[in-house]
Each structure stands twice: as C-alpha cells, then as structure tokens.
Design a protein around this motif. Structure first.
Motif, short mmCIF file in Angstrom:
data_model
loop_
_atom_site.label_atom_id
_atom_site.label_comp_id
_atom_site.label_asym_id
_atom_site.label_seq_id
_atom_site.Cartn_x
_atom_site.Cartn_y
_atom_site.Cartn_z
N SER A 165 0.83 -1.20 0.00
CA SER A 165 0.00 0.00 0.00
C SER A 165 0.86 1.24 0.00
O SER A 165 1.90 1.28 0.66
CB SER A 165 -0.91 0.00 1.24
OG SER A 165 -1.75 1.12 1.26
N GLY A 166 0.45 2.24 -0.78
CA GLY A 166 1.18 3.49 -0.81
C GLY A 166 1.94 3.70 -2.09
O GLY A 166 3.06 3.22 -2.24
N GLY A 167 1.31 4.36 -3.07
CA GLY A 167 1.99 4.71 -4.31
C GLY A 167 1.87 3.72 -5.44
O GLY A 167 2.51 3.89 -6.49
N VAL A 168 1.04 2.69 -5.29
CA VAL A 168 0.84 1.72 -6.38
C VAL A 168 -0.35 2.19 -7.21
O VAL A 168 -1.50 2.05 -6.80
CB VAL A 168 0.59 0.29 -5.84
CG1 VAL A 168 0.45 -0.69 -6.99
CG2 VAL A 168 1.72 -0.12 -4.92
N ARG A 169 -0.08 2.78 -8.35
CA ARG A 169 -1.14 3.44 -9.13
C ARG A 169 -1.39 2.82 -10.49
O ARG A 169 -2.39 3.13 -11.14
CB ARG A 169 -0.79 4.91 -9.31
CG ARG A 169 -0.68 5.68 -7.99
CD ARG A 169 -0.39 7.15 -8.21
NE ARG A 169 -0.39 7.86 -6.94
CZ ARG A 169 0.68 8.00 -6.17
NH1 ARG A 169 1.84 7.48 -6.55
NH2 ARG A 169 0.59 8.65 -5.02
N SER A 170 -0.49 1.96 -10.95
CA SER A 170 -0.62 1.40 -12.30
C SER A 170 -0.25 -0.08 -12.29
O SER A 170 0.38 -0.57 -11.35
CB SER A 170 0.29 2.14 -13.27
OG SER A 170 1.66 1.87 -12.97
N LYS A 171 -0.63 -0.77 -13.37
CA LYS A 171 -0.25 -2.17 -13.49
C LYS A 171 1.27 -2.32 -13.52
O LYS A 171 1.82 -3.27 -12.96
CB LYS A 171 -0.86 -2.81 -14.73
CG LYS A 171 -0.59 -4.31 -14.83
CD LYS A 171 -1.25 -4.95 -16.02
CE LYS A 171 -1.04 -6.47 -16.00
NZ LYS A 171 0.38 -6.86 -16.10
N ALA A 172 1.94 -1.36 -14.13
CA ALA A 172 3.40 -1.40 -14.17
C ALA A 172 3.98 -1.34 -12.76
O ALA A 172 4.93 -2.06 -12.43
CB ALA A 172 3.94 -0.26 -15.02
N ASP A 173 3.38 -0.48 -11.92
CA ASP A 173 3.82 -0.44 -10.51
C ASP A 173 3.58 -1.80 -9.85
O ASP A 173 4.44 -2.31 -9.13
CB ASP A 173 3.02 0.62 -9.73
CG ASP A 173 3.31 2.04 -10.16
OD1 ASP A 173 4.41 2.30 -10.70
OD2 ASP A 173 2.43 2.90 -9.96
N ALA A 174 2.40 -2.34 -10.06
CA ALA A 174 2.02 -3.60 -9.41
C ALA A 174 2.90 -4.76 -9.86
O ALA A 174 3.24 -5.64 -9.06
CB ALA A 174 0.56 -3.91 -9.69
N ASP A 175 3.28 -4.76 -11.13
CA ASP A 175 4.03 -5.89 -11.69
C ASP A 175 5.34 -6.13 -10.94
O ASP A 175 5.77 -7.28 -10.77
CB ASP A 175 4.31 -5.67 -13.17
CG ASP A 175 3.09 -5.96 -14.05
OD1 ASP A 175 2.17 -6.65 -13.57
OD2 ASP A 175 3.07 -5.48 -15.20
N ALA A 176 5.99 -5.08 -10.50
CA ALA A 176 7.27 -5.25 -9.79
C ALA A 176 7.09 -6.05 -8.52
O ALA A 176 7.92 -6.92 -8.18
CB ALA A 176 7.87 -3.88 -9.48
N TYR A 177 5.99 -5.80 -7.81
CA TYR A 177 5.71 -6.54 -6.57
C TYR A 177 5.25 -7.96 -6.88
O TYR A 177 5.61 -8.90 -6.17
CB TYR A 177 4.66 -5.80 -5.75
CG TYR A 177 5.13 -4.44 -5.31
CD1 TYR A 177 6.03 -4.29 -4.26
CD2 TYR A 177 4.70 -3.29 -5.97
CE1 TYR A 177 6.49 -3.04 -3.87
CE2 TYR A 177 5.15 -2.03 -5.59
CZ TYR A 177 6.04 -1.91 -4.54
OH TYR A 177 6.49 -0.68 -4.16
N LEU A 178 4.46 -8.11 -7.90
CA LEU A 178 3.99 -9.44 -8.28
C LEU A 178 5.17 -10.33 -8.67
O LEU A 178 5.22 -11.51 -8.30
CB LEU A 178 2.99 -9.35 -9.43
CG LEU A 178 1.69 -8.62 -9.09
CD1 LEU A 178 0.90 -8.32 -10.35
CD2 LEU A 178 0.85 -9.44 -8.12
N ASP A 179 6.13 -9.77 -9.41
CA ASP A 179 7.33 -10.53 -9.77
C ASP A 179 8.08 -10.99 -8.52
O ASP A 179 8.52 -12.14 -8.43
CB ASP A 179 8.26 -9.69 -10.64
CG ASP A 179 7.74 -9.48 -12.05
OD1 ASP A 179 6.85 -10.26 -12.47
OD2 ASP A 179 8.20 -8.56 -12.75
#
Length: 247
Positions: free
Chosen positions: A202-216
């Motif tokens: 939580s905090g600053g995840v605004r796009s799928k590109a942002d999310a992908d780094a955490y998912l990886d």
C-alpha cells in the motif's frame, strides 16, 4: 525474472481504498459500487471507521457481501494509546468491519520501545480474532527507513498475531518500495509463516506497471499460488482504473 499476471487477475487482489478527509456517505457508496466490476469483485473496500456502517449497507445493496470490509485504527501516526485503539477496533467490528488495518506505534520502535508496540498489536489481534476478523499491521516502512527497523517491526507484528504485514498508510511521502516488501517476504519466510501471514502493498501503487514489480517479487520468492486474496493484497484507489483499461 519477469512474470506476467493479467490485469483481470489482479483485480481480486485489491483493497479498494478511500481515506480522505473529504469522504462522506456519497463517496463511500460510490467506492462500494466501483468495487463491483464487470470483471469481478475486488477483495475488500477500506474506509475510515465512521463510514464502515455506510459501506456495509452499500455492499449489501450492490450484492457484494463477499467483499471484505476493512477500516483503519491508530491511523495514521500510530501514536494513540492502547485503550483508544481498542475502543476504535471494537466500534469498527460492531459496525461490521471484517478486517482491521492497525498502525504499529512505529515512532516508539524508533525510540527504542519494543514492548508497548508489541502489547498494543497483541491486544488488537486478540480482540479482532475473537470476532472472526483479520488484522493487517501497517508498518509505515517509509518512516522506519532502515532494514533493521523494518525487520524489527515485521517480526513484532508476526509474533503478535498479524494476518497481514502492510507497508504503508499512504499518508507520508515514501510509500511502498520493492526493497521494503522484500524484507517482509524475508520475515515471513524466516519465521515459517507463509501459510497464514500475508502481505499488503500500500502506498503509491497506481498502475499495473507499478504492481508488476511486486507481483514478480512474490512469484519469484513465494510462488504464483501465493497470489490470492488470502495472502496478498494491493491497497490502492487509482490502480483499479488502470487495470480495467487493460482488461
């Protein structure tokens, strides 16, 4: 290693969140309506405690009682006394909250006090679990700054009974970072609790590109099967819009 997670498969991992001073009944209802998409429901909606009853009624009206109802306590600075936090928690549970996101007293930890944060979290976990609800402990990793304090806070939260480790309130300049989440993964793995303690970014995840780094990161260390709402969430508001644009 890059892993591909489809936008539609991220939607069920979202805690759709509105924690604004301007929130009201109308905005709360709109949030709950938005949580029900043509491509599936989000995992939870997260609102301030005073809007929990309104959100509960709205989710029922929209046929979305499967969506969890989260709220925040000891928020955002983590410096309320234990009696106040327990009163906040009890009221939220009475109003229908099924998940409590509690801020660890992170400044106390920085100042060298480990006992009172541990005691507060344990009390919140005991009360919340008695009511069949979950606890996400907000560590405010951006304020903790060093690896030492992030690992310390994460360990205290796990030992207190947390169901999720959550990065941030979203109320300070530094939100989630991949480096901080890597430390949460390290804690969960080292303590052998990956079967029952999850992570909320939580905090600053605004796009799928942002999310992908955490998912990886999660897939590489804990496996793709870990990507379920029972183990992993994103706390976000604008992320859903970007995902829906890509479905």
């Amino acid at each position: 290693m890059m892993n591909t997670v489809a936008a539609k498969d991220i939607i069920p991992l979202l805690d759709l969140t509105s924690l604004n001073d301007s929130d009201n009944e109308s905005s709360t209802r709109a949030l709950c309506k938005k949580a029900v998409t043509a491509h599936g429901h989000v995992a939870a909606v997260c609102v301030y405690p005073q809007w929990v009853s309104c959100a509960r009624e709205a989710l029922a009206e929209f046929g979305a009682t499967d969506i969890e109802l989260a709220t925040v306590v000891n928020f955002p600075q983590g410096n309320d006394d234990q009696a106040t936090v327990l009163a906040q928690t009890k009221r939220a549970l009475d109003d229908g909250a099924t998940e409590i996101d509690v801020v660890i007293p992170y400044q106390a930890l920085i100042d060298g006090d480990e006992e009172s944060p541990a005691a507060l979290l344990k009390a919140v976990c005991e009360l919340t679990h008695q009511r069949g609800a979950l606890v996400k402990v907000i560590l405010e990793t951006g304020a903790l700054e060093s690896e030492k304090f992030i690992l310390l806070a994460a360990g205290i939260a796990v030992d207190a009974g947390a169901d999720f480790l959550k990065t941030s309130t979203g109320k300070i300049a530094t939100g989630a970072t991949v480096e901080a989440v890597d430390l949460l993964v390290e804690t969960i793995s080292a303590k052998g609790v990956a079967d029952h303690v999850g992570i909320k970014v939580s905090g600053g995840v605004r796009s799928k590109a942002d999310a992908d780094a955490y998912l990886d990161l999660i897939i590489d260390h804990l496996g793709k099967d870990w990507l379920s709402a029972a183990h992993f969430r994103f706390g976000a508001s604008s992320l859903l819009d970007d995902l829906l644009d890509q479905v």
